[in-house]
Write an enzyme that holds these catalytic residues in place. Sequence first.
Site, PDB file in Angstrom:
ATOM      1  N   ASP A 189       0.815  -1.299  -0.356  1.00 16.10           N
ATOM      2  CA  ASP A 189      -0.293  -0.177   0.226  1.00 16.10           C
ATOM      3  C   ASP A 189       0.987   1.715   0.130  1.00 16.10           C
ATOM      4  O   ASP A 189       0.392   2.448   0.927  1.00 16.10           O
ATOM      5  CB  ASP A 189      -0.710   0.222   1.355  1.00 16.10           C
ATOM      6  CG  ASP A 189      -1.713  -1.096   1.490  1.00 16.10           C
ATOM      7  OD1 ASP A 189      -2.361  -2.076   0.066  1.00 16.10           O
ATOM      8  OD2 ASP A 189      -2.610  -1.934   2.313  1.00 16.10           O
ATOM      9  N   ASP A 210      -0.279  -4.386  -3.789  1.00 13.20           N
ATOM     10  CA  ASP A 210      -0.889  -2.891  -3.646  1.00 13.20           C
ATOM     11  C   ASP A 210      -0.610  -1.921  -4.109  1.00 13.20           C
ATOM     12  O   ASP A 210      -1.045  -0.971  -3.412  1.00 13.20           O
ATOM     13  CB  ASP A 210      -2.092  -3.524  -2.932  1.00 13.20           C
ATOM     14  CG  ASP A 210      -3.266  -5.228  -3.167  1.00 13.20           C
ATOM     15  OD1 ASP A 210      -3.319  -5.263  -4.045  1.00 13.20           O
ATOM     16  OD2 ASP A 210      -3.566  -4.699  -2.379  1.00 13.20           O
ATOM     17  N   ARG A 271      -5.912  -6.096  -9.416  1.00 10.61           N
ATOM     18  CA  ARG A 271      -7.139  -6.937  -8.327  1.00 10.61           C
ATOM     19  C   ARG A 271      -7.455  -6.067  -8.646  1.00 10.61           C
ATOM     20  O   ARG A 271      -7.601  -4.534  -8.570  1.00 10.61           O
ATOM     21  CB  ARG A 271      -6.116  -7.663  -7.711  1.00 10.61           C
ATOM     22  CG  ARG A 271      -5.769  -6.773  -6.363  1.00 10.61           C
ATOM     23  CD  ARG A 271      -5.696  -7.838  -5.410  1.00 10.61           C
ATOM     24  NE  ARG A 271      -4.924  -7.161  -4.151  1.00 10.61           N
ATOM     25  CZ  ARG A 271      -4.827  -7.927  -2.868  1.00 10.61           C
ATOM     26  NH1 ARG A 271      -5.421  -9.667  -2.495  1.00 10.61           N
ATOM     27  NH2 ARG A 271      -4.345  -7.564  -1.932  1.00 10.61           N
ATOM     28  N   TRP A 273     -10.362  -4.362  -6.573  1.00 12.22           N
ATOM     29  CA  TRP A 273     -10.827  -4.121  -5.197  1.00 12.22           C
ATOM     30  C   TRP A 273     -12.219  -4.509  -5.158  1.00 12.22           C
ATOM     31  O   TRP A 273     -12.520  -4.795  -4.436  1.00 12.22           O
ATOM     32  CB  TRP A 273      -9.952  -3.115  -4.594  1.00 12.22           C
ATOM     33  CG  TRP A 273     -10.141  -2.745  -3.357  1.00 12.22           C
ATOM     34  CD1 TRP A 273     -11.089  -3.140  -2.119  1.00 12.22           C
ATOM     35  CD2 TRP A 273      -9.527  -1.303  -2.443  1.00 12.22           C
ATOM     36  NE1 TRP A 273     -10.389  -2.898  -0.886  1.00 12.22           N
ATOM     37  CE2 TRP A 273     -10.323  -1.590  -1.173  1.00 12.22           C
ATOM     38  CE3 TRP A 273      -9.231  -0.408  -2.645  1.00 12.22           C
ATOM     39  CZ2 TRP A 273      -9.986  -0.436  -0.005  1.00 12.22           C
ATOM     40  CZ3 TRP A 273      -9.314   0.468  -1.323  1.00 12.22           C
ATOM     41  CH2 TRP A 273      -9.364   0.128  -0.764  1.00 12.22           C
TER      42      TRP A 273
END
Length: 357
Positions: A189, A210, A271, A273
């Site tokens: 993140d 991510d 991906r 979310w």
Amino acid sequence: MEPPCCSSRRLVAIVSLVLLGLLLRPAPTMSRSAPEQAPAVGRTITVDQQGGGDFRSVQSAVDSVPDGNREWIRIHVKSGSYREKVKIPKKKNFILLQGDGSWNTDINFDDHAHADVDDLMRNVNGLSWSPTAESATFTVLADDFVARNISFRNLHNAVSKARPDQALAAMVAGDRSAFHGCAFYGFQDTLCDLFGRHYFRDCFIKGGIDFIFGYGQSIYEDCTLVADVPSWYGRQPGWVTAHGRVDAGSPGGMVFKGGEVRGSGRVYLGRAWNEYATVLFYRVNMTDVVVPQGWAAWNSSQDVSHVTFAEVGCTGPGSGTAGRVSWEKHLTGEEVQRYVGMEFIGHGGWLSNLPHL
Ligand SMILES: *[C@@H]1O[C@H](CO)[C@@H](O)[C@H](O)[C@H]1NC(C)=O
Ligand SMILES: *[C@@H]1O[C@H](CO)[C@@H](O)[C@H](O)[C@H]1NC(C)=O
Ligand SMILES: *[C@@H]1O[C@H](CO)[C@@H](O)[C@H](O)[C@H]1NC(C)=O
């Protein structure tokens, strides 16, 4: 193996980010006439950790900007490594944060989403605040913000490798924000592109899981995305993006225009979310760090029919689309133009209304 970010902790973070987003969602802007010339910077505040400026820390310079500020104020952060968390509150608008180059000026910290506070919703300044969001080294909540030639680092996962955790380098939650020549370093993140219209140009963004995520409506132009998915993370590839668009009526989308994806290990480009996740890679040069499938669902029961993941005109060994997931979208030329044109984020003329250096 369930990736660490799918745990209930993650859900708490998601719910609170949504809540935060609703609270921060920008009010409709009044139409602003685009001036012929970029506005001047009213004054400059200097930060120098050696003591040669107005302040020694970035946060104290930010705090000196009056609430409700209406003219551009430059905060010039001289070369140095500033170990602090910095937050630009909602009412301190029109700040231009300027470093001496992303290799020379950096703001760093090592906070993370502590397991012991994960179930506690904290209340900061009247906002529900998640541990994930709170881990950010740099946070901007104000609309109208520009950063140039500075880097933001979260060092947590570089140190605590055994248990990677959400540890944000930066969270961008206001509308009309631009980053030029900036760098973002983290692992899980790294950059939270939370809400609002954002423009990243010539930026360097590094991470593994991510590492660009949020609900943002953003163009990333000529940016270098560096995947760093080391062997201690196991066999699971990482993900460059995790976009959170929730429904057809939401404006968000992440557009990567030019630039490159490289690094070590293996990554998916993104991906989903949420079920309307929207990500476009346009003319991006990719090394074989990108896995052949290209994209992933959040989990196997997710409906991916509304996800818009697309690639157009990309180059390099990682860009071959033969092995891509069957649900990758094929956009028409018109749709592509709608995403890559600056109007995707620039309506109202704010991008041509940013201050000169
Ligand atoms: C600042 O960033 C720009 C890219 O936006 C780059 O061209 C320029 O060389 C950078 N300046 C410094 C001092 O690093
Ligand atoms: C799969 O992901 C969706 C979010 O897209 C979520 O609503 C759902 O609960 C998840 N299902 C499982 C089994 O984890
Ligand atoms: C892609 O990157 C590689 C490695 O940096 C470089 O050799 C190649 O020329 C690039 N291709 C394009 C089309 O920019």
